[in-house]
Structures are given as structure tokens and as C-alpha cells.
Design an enzyme around this catalytic site. Structure first.
Site, PDB file in Angstrom:
ATOM      1  N   TYR A  89     -40.981   1.346  54.667  1.00 62.54           N
ATOM      2  CA  TYR A  89     -41.653   2.404  55.414  1.00 62.54           C
ATOM      3  C   TYR A  89     -40.690   3.350  56.131  1.00 62.54           C
ATOM      4  CZ  TYR A  89     -45.753  -0.566  54.737  1.00 62.54           C
ATOM      5  OH  TYR A  89     -46.752  -1.311  54.191  1.00 62.54           O
ATOM      6  N   ARG A 119     -18.964 -12.647  59.012  1.00 64.96           N
ATOM      7  CA  ARG A 119     -20.336 -12.356  59.426  1.00 64.96           C
ATOM      8  C   ARG A 119     -20.475 -11.951  60.894  1.00 64.96           C
ATOM      9  NH1 ARG A 119     -24.190 -17.098  57.147  1.00 64.96           N
ATOM     10  NH2 ARG A 119     -25.740 -15.679  57.984  1.00 64.96           N
ATOM     11  N   HIS A 130     -22.896  -7.165  49.699  1.00 66.07           N
ATOM     12  CA  HIS A 130     -23.189  -8.179  50.719  1.00 66.07           C
ATOM     13  C   HIS A 130     -24.052  -9.286  50.130  1.00 66.07           C
ATOM     14  CE1 HIS A 130     -22.992  -9.334  54.905  1.00 66.07           C
ATOM     15  NE2 HIS A 130     -24.294  -9.571  54.915  1.00 66.07           N
TER      16      HIS A 130
END
Length: 828
Positions: free
Chosen positions: A128, A39, A85
Site C-alpha cells: 500500500y 544485522r 539481503h
């Protein structure tokens, strides 16, 4: 009832005692390893964390190339989360956004469309925004289909994913990285791609290169936001050991925001510092009185001009000193701590510059080697098939006969192998051959392909057999990437030792930031230029003028101090108070009035007003100010009468009248009027009684019908005092008649009583009907044209009623020399 080994437990179940400390230690180590490896830390080879690598790989698999359209970021996030993931979509989208931000990445890897945030605001939601791979990402993922890296299973062992990307450029050094793991963290600065590539190429060709040699190519970080790195000792420490600290400063320039206001304009900020954060810190510092001399802060950033943060400086404060305080107390200067921790062979290591480059170079050598081996194997396989096809085409009739007489495909395959000595693969390929491949042209194609395959195989074998050729190939590919994606350096590197931050003094002494209140002179040119000359007291106001330049004729001058008060008297009789501290300063050794500011803009004077003279508002000045108007009125005002106001009237003017001149003169001087009909009157200043500000003055010169005063001032009658006049024809078109000029000694003009017409100062020739320009003062007189350029006047003295000499060019104003003006008086 089932039998139980322990009361209350079913058969086969038991309770075991476990040491809590051992269990916690083991679980924590597993968690820490997962965070470190999966990570938080980037791989030293491709410079990517697992989530970043999975994003780029999945987008490449989705075909989101730069030549394709953008897709919703939410779609990319969902694909990555569902296939590769196993974490939240928030973490995936945050990583995607960072890869697209040009202020975070030196070379962005994702082309974002929409609001991807700024240094002060976060991005819009994933639904968006849209994204696709940027061009550099194609170089990062190029060759994945050629077995250049190892693939590993995903989290549920259903899909394979690359353990590392091929990375055609050193991404870790170019884009940097940051992350917090368990017990360790990484913070790496971005660098210039072209510089890093050159260093990698040098290490390729010189495996034993030293750090000093590599730093000749990579002198320091190159931050996306630009700015300045101050002090390189910390950078060298980081390059040597993997840990170090350097300071970054904003790029700031001192500019004139308006004629009377100076400001600091910030165009580049330290890495990851936003303008809103800077503004907030400045406001806090001003309120806490840690920062002084700042009037306002405005963010004028836009898309066309980029970052522009304007910090207004109060009048009288030294901008450089204020900037030093801003560096000390605001994020205009920031420290960047380098901690080069990355994964090498699955383990975290702290790496210096040479180690980082070496890991990358070895990775690229491995990628090119594996790619070459893959291509060699594929070409050998293809050559084997092409050779079989050529055998079949040469004996195509017999091949067809063998196939037609065979019972089934298995028998046909075996007979082809026996008759033509083919391999099983070749025989199978011939059986699948289409009839249209049996033309003569196909045979020629196959022979050309065979020759090309043989050449490729030879080249690949030669490449794999030579370490030098392999390194040359890697260097060549790096050069191609650099030529395609490298950009000029943005961050300036400077050596400096004394830090601004860290001082013990928390408060600022305002006097230490203000401009020193030293003696000075303020000069106003006849063309309306205003300059300040700072002069040491020992020089008593003496200035030096080199050869003539534009706008160098002086209309008026006063002696003051840098932080003193000076008044500008306008044509409407109004005095505007100002301090010389913000007036452009010129050195006394070389006074140039063309370096000044336009006085009307500096003072904000309306268009219907002009500044006719400067007056000292210092109470210690004893000489009165004499004012003359176009209608021949004269008035004297004592300095004690000046009120403490920004502007105030100095004379009560009659309707249609205006001030044409003013001068600070002792009573021993003579006041001089010159009229448009060539009359000159001089009389002692003592003949005019001083009056208060509201008074309208007394009669100075008697004017003939239609005449007006064109010049007024005072002079000390000496052998060096002269009068210059210029006559023209009013009916001539502008620029067609330069006129005639003459220079006469002031002693040629006898003194007369106040209120008379005086004596003739210029004889008109036929067609001439008036004077346009006049002046009296210490020789030599300086004439200028409408463009401010110098004009030549006669260098010999004429009689007072002479007609003068023709001029070569038009003269619009005449003034005195800055060097010839007496420093104790306010008139030129």
C-alpha cells in the site's frame, strides 16, 4: 550386504563423539558474530546497518532518484531480498519504513508516500505504500561508480555490493541508531547536521582537537521531535566515554483554554514518545490518584498545526505544580541512555564524540583519495587517447593510406604503431575512429579537451600530493552538504541538576498543587474587564496605579480570597457565582485593568446580559447589597440570603426593567440615583428595609415621563466625594458631538426622601436633551472612550445645576480609580 565398520552403519560412515559444550560454544560464537556484524550494529563510517545500506544501494541501482516517481515499497523489498539481503521481507520493510519516518530520523533518507506509521501506530503494508530515495540519500551514495569503497559479494556470490557507502555527511551522528545484538546493544541519539558538520570540519583542520573544542560545535543531541534536554552532564559523559544518560522533556506552555479554564498545551514530546501513550499514562495516574488537578485530556493534533495535546487543569490548581507531577509520572519526561557502540574495522567498539568524528573523517579522506586516484587514472587514459587522435588527425592522409594498404585490422594496427609511434590502445582507438571526427572543428575540440585534461591531471596530482589540500577538499564538500540539508536546531538544551523523577513520594498532596488561598481584591472595569489583585494582609487591600492606561476606570470591586466565592450581578438581576482563582492576576504595585479578561466571556454570560457589579458571597460580610433598576426600584439584600447555587436571582424585576447598578454598602452610606433627565436623588441606605431574594424591591426614585435611571450606587458623603455627569444631543450622529461634562461635589446635592424626584444635577444647553453618562464616588473620576482609552474630564468643581464644559472626545463610561476605592466596600 555392504561391509560396515560399526554395526548398523553403511561402509564409509562413522560416529564421532563431540563435546557438546565445545560445539555449543563454537556455534553460539558464530551466531553472535553474524548478528553483531551483519544485522544489529551500524558501521561507524556511514552509520548504516547492512539492511539499511542494501536498501539505499538497491534503490540507487533501480534509479529511484528524487526526481523520479515513487514505486511500490513491496517492489523495493523484493529486489533487496532477492539480490542482497537473505532475510525476511518483514525485516527489510521495517528498516525501509524507519528510514522514511521524520519523527525517527533527523534527516530522513527515504521519501515515503502513503501511511508510514506514527509514534502510536504501525505503517500500512508494503503493497500500500510507495517510496523513492530522498535528496540526502543521493549524497550518501554519490560516487559509488568511482571505486571510492570496496565491493563484496552478496550472499550467493553472484552480485557485488558495497561494504560501506561513501556517506557525504556523518549519518551515524546525525540520525543516530539503535539495535540489540548478542551480548551488546547500541543506542545513539540524533544530532543537528549543521553542528556535526562544523565539528567534523574543525577536526579535519585540527586533528588534535580536544573534546571541549568539539562540543563548542556539538553542544548536545538534536532530536527530531524537538523537546527539551534537561541537564547536560550525562551528555558530556556520553561524548567522553560513549556512555551516558540525559533527560528529555516535552515542550509545554500554560494557556487559557477559555476565559474560565487554564490548560497545559503540549506541542513537542520526548523522542519516540507518542501522544496516545501520554494520554494513557495520564488517565492511569488520575485513576490511581497519583495525579490530581487534571480535568481532561484532548489530542487536537492535525496536519496543519502539528502536535497539540491539551491537558485541562481544574479550577484552583497551580498549572506549574501540576506540570511537575506530569513530568514525574508520565512520559512527558523520559530518560535517554546513550550507548555509542558501532563497528570499526569489523569489530564493535564504544566510541565517544571525538572517536565517532575521527572515524568518519578518515573515511571521507579515504573516499576522496580513492575518488581522486580513480579520476586521475581515467583522465590519464583519456589524455593518452586524445594525444593519439591528434597525431592521427595531423597526418590523416597518411593514416588512411596505411589502413587502406593493410591486409587486415591486425596488420593495420601494427603498421600504425610502427609508423606513428603509437601504443596499441591508441592504434585500436584510431582504427575505430569515425570519419565525421576528421573535421577541423573536431581537431579544435580535441585540443581543448587535451588542455582541460592536462589541467585536471595537474590539479588531481596536486590534491593527492598534499594532505592539507585533501583535507580542505573534504571540508569544502561537507560545507556544501550542510548548506543543502542543514536545518535549525529543534531541541532546547538546558542545565538542571534536580531531577523530577525518582522521588520516593508516590502520592500527591492536592493542597500542595492548589493555588494558595491568600487575600485578594477583584476589580471590574466600566468596559467589562475583570482582574484579580493578590495583596498581602499587611497591606490591607491598598493597591497602586501608575499612570493611566486603557480600561482603567473601575465599575465595581470586592474584597475576597483567591479561593473564595464572588458573585457577578447581571442586568437581568441574576447572580453568577465564581471563584477568583482563575481570574488573571496583576501585581498590586502596578494595577492594569487592560490585562484582565472580558467578564462576559469569562462567566459565559449571554449577549443580552451585562455584568453591572460584583458582590461578595462571603458569609462573614455584614454589609447588605443595594440594587437599583432602570425604572427607579431599589432593593437591599443581606449576604446571609445568598444560596449555595451556581447562579440565582437577586431581585424580581418587572417586565421591561433591568438592573443598572449594585453596591455593597453599610447603612451609614447614602444611596444615589442619577436619571437620564438630569435628576439626582440621594437618601440614607437605612431608609430601605432588607428583603428576601424573590422580592421586587421598593420605590427608589420617582421618574418623569420617558426618563430612566442611568446610574445607581452608594457613597460615603465626604469632601472627596464627587458627581460626574455628561450631557449630549440624542439627534446628533454618533461621534459628531462629544457633549459637555462637569464634576460637582456631592455636598452640592441635598438629601431627599426615598421615592422623590431629587434635585437637578445638570443644566442642558440648547439642543441637549439628556444625560448619557453619570457617576458618583471618591475623586478623581476616570472617564474612558468606546475603545477603552482614557478621556479627560474637567479638573474643577461646578455647581450642581451647571452646564459643564465641552469634551474633546466622546465619553462612554466613567468609573473610579483602583487606588481610590476603599478596600472594605464593593462599590467604586
Amino acid at each position: 550386504m555392504a561391509r560396515t565398520d560399526v554395526v548398523g552403519l553403511p561402509d564409509g560412515e562413522r560416529i564421532e563423539d563431540v563435546d557438546v559444550s565445545e560445539e555449543m560454544q563454537g556455534s553460539f560464537l558464530e551466531y553472535a558474530y553474524s548478528v553483531i556484524y551483519s544485522r544489529a550494529l551500524p558501521d561507524a563510517r556511514d552509520g548504516l546497518k547492512p539492511v539499511q545500506r542494501r536498501i539505499l544501494y538497491q534503490m540507487a541501482e533501480m534509479g529511484l532518484r528524487p526526481d523520479r516517481g515513487h514505486v511500490k515499497s513491496a517492489r523495493v523489498t523484493g529486489e533487496v531480498m532477492g539480490k542482497l539481503h537473505p532475510h525476511g521481507d518483514g525485516a527489510i520493510y521495517d528498516a525501509l519504513v524507519r528510514l522514511a519516518q521524520p519523527f525517527t530520523m533527523r534527516v530522513p533518507l527515504i521519501d515515503g508516500h502513503g501511511n508510514f506509521g506514527s509514534l502510536d501506530d504501525g505503517p500500512a503494508a508494503a503493497r500500500y505504500t510507495e517510496a523513492r530515495l530522498a535528496e540526502p540519500s543521493m549524497a550518501m551514495t554519490e560516487g559509488l561508480g568511482e571505486d571510492v569503497v570496496d565491493f563484496v559479494p552478496n550472499y550467493d556470490n553472484q552480485i557485488m555490493q558495497p561494504s560501506v557507502l561513501p556517506a557525504a555527511f556523518p549519518n551515524l551522528l546525525v540520525n543516530g541508531a539503535s539495535g540489540i545484538a548478542v551480548g551488546m546493544a547500541t543506542n545513539m541519539a540524533p544530532h543537528n547536521l549543521g553542528e556535526v558538520v562544523e565539528a567534523a570540519k574543525h577536526l579535519l583542520m585540527h586533528p588534535h582537537a580536544t573534546l571541549d573544542e568539539l562540543m563548542e560545535f556539538v553542544p548536545g543531541p538534536d532530536l527530531p521531535s524537538g523537546g527539551t534536554i534537561v541537564g547536560l552532564s550525562g551528555v558530556r559523559d556520553a561524548y567522553a566515554t560513549g556512555r551516558g544518560t540525559f533527560r528529555t522533556r516535552a515542550k509545554v506552555s500554560v494557556e487559557n483554554l477559555s476565559p474560565r479554564k487554564t490548560g497545559l498545551v503540549v506541542t513537542e514530546l520526548p523522542y519516540l514518545v507518542g501522544p496516545e501513550r501520554v494520554i494513557e499514562k495520564i488517565k492511569d495516574g488520575v485513576q490511581a490518584k497519583k495525579l490530581v488537578g487534571i480535568s481532561d485530556v484532548n489530542d487536537l493534533t492535525d496536519r496543519n498545526h502539528g502536535l497539540r495535546l491539551v491537558i485541562g487543569i481544574k479550577s484552583g490548581f497551580n498549572p506549574t505544580a501540576v506540570l511537575e507531577q506530569l513530568y514525574k509520572h508520565t512520559p512527558l519526561e523520559e530518560n535517554f541512555g546513550i550507548n555509542n557502540v558501532a563497528l570499526v574495522d569489523g569489530s564493535p567498539r564504544t566510541l565517544g564524540l571525538r572517536d565517532l568524528l575521527d572515524v568518519y573523517v578518515q573515511h571521507r579522506l579515504s573516499v576522496v583519495t580513492r575518488r581522486s586516484e580513480y579520476r586521475l587514472a581515467r583522465r590519464r587514459e583519456r589524455l593518452h587517447l586524445v594525444e593519439g587522435l591528434l597525431i592521427a588527425i595531423l597526418d590523416i592522409d597518411e593514416v588512411i593510406q596505411v589502413i587502406r594498404t593493410s591486409d587486415d585490422s591486425e596488420a593495420a594496427r601494427n603498421r600504425l604503431r610502427d609508423v606513428f609511434d603509437l601504443s596499441e590502445v591508441q592504434a585500436e582507438y584510431i582504427l575505430e575512429l569515425r570519419l565525421r571526427r576528421l573535421t577541423k572543428f573536431s581537431r579544435m575540440e580535441l585540443e581543448g579537451e587535451r588542455d582541460q585534461l592536462l589541467a585536471d591531471i595537474a590539479a588531481l596530482e596536486e590534491l593527492l600530493a598534499s594532505d592539507e589540500r585533501l583535507r580542505t577538499q573534504v571540508a569544502t564538500e561537507l560545507t556544501e552538504v550542510s548548506e543543502k540539508f542543514a536545518t535549525p536546531r529543534r531541541t532546547l538544551l538546558t542545565e538542571a541538576d534536580a531531577p523530577v523523577r525518582g522521588g520516593r513520594k508516590a502520592t500527591v498532596d492536592p493542597e500542595s498543587l492548589q493555588v494558595a488561598d491568600a487575600p485578594c481584591r477583584v476589580l471590574l472595569s466600566t468596559t467589562g474587564r475583570l482582574v484579580r489583585v493578590d495583596i498581602p494582609a499587611a497591606e490591607s487591600g491598598i493597591v497602586h496605579v501608575p499612570k493611566r492606561s486603557k480600561h482603567d476606570a473601575v465599575r465595581s470591586t470586592v474584597v475576597s480570597t483567591v479561593r473564595g466565592q464572588v458573585g457577578a450581578l447581571t442586568s437581568t438581576g441574576r447572580v453568577v457565582r465564581f471563584s477568583p482563582v482563575d481570574v488573571p492576576a496583576v501585581p498590586p504595585a502596578s494595577v492594569r485593568l487592560d490585562a484582565g479578561v472580558r467578564v462576559t466571556e469569562y462567566l459565559g454570560v449571554p449577549k443580552n446580559e451585562t455584568v453591572v457589579a460584583l458582590v461578595s458571597l462571603d458569609a462573614s460580610v455584614t454589609d447588605s447589597v443595594a440594587i437599583g433598576t432602570a425604572q427607579g426600584v431599589v432593593k437591599r439584600v443581606v449576604p446571609a440570603a445568598w444560596p449555595d447555587k451556581p447562579d440565582f436571582p437577586a431581585i424580581g424585576l418587572k417586565p421591561g426593567d433591568q438592573v443598572v447598578g449594585a453596591t455593597q454598602a453599610p447603612e451609614s452610606d447614602d444611596l444615589v440615583f442619577v436619571t437620564s433627565n438630569a435628576q439626582l436623588l440621594r437618601f440614607p441606605a437605612a431608609a430601605v428595609r432588607p428583603q428576601g431574594l424573590p422580592a421586587g424591591g421598593v420605590a427608589g426614585v420617582s421618574l418623569a415621563g420617558g426618563a430612566s435611571v442611568i446610574w445607581f450606587g452608594s457613597v460615603a458623603v465626604t469632601e472627596d466625594t464627587v458627581v460626574a455627569t455628561v450631557s449630549t444631543t440624542s439627534s446628533a450622529l454618533p461621534g459628531t458631538d462629544a457633549g459637555r461634562a462637569k464634576v460637582s461635589a456631592i455636598t452640592e446635592f441635598p438629601a431627599k426622601g426615598r421615592g422623590t424626584q431629587g434635585v437637578r444635577a445638570h443644566a442642558f444647553l440648547k439642543g441637549e436633551d439628556g444625560l448619557t453618562v453619570a457617576w458618583a464616588g471618591v475623586a478623581p473620576p476616570y472617564a474612558v472612550g468606546s475603545d477603552g482609552a482614557a478621556r479627560t474630564l474637567p479638573d474643577w468643581l461646578s455647581k450642581r445645576d451647571g452646564s459643564g464644559s465641552p469634551l474633546d472626545a466622546e465619553v462612554v463610561t466613567i468609573g473610579g480609580s483602583a487606588a481610590a476605592v476603599d478596600g472594605t466596600r464593593g462599590e467604586a
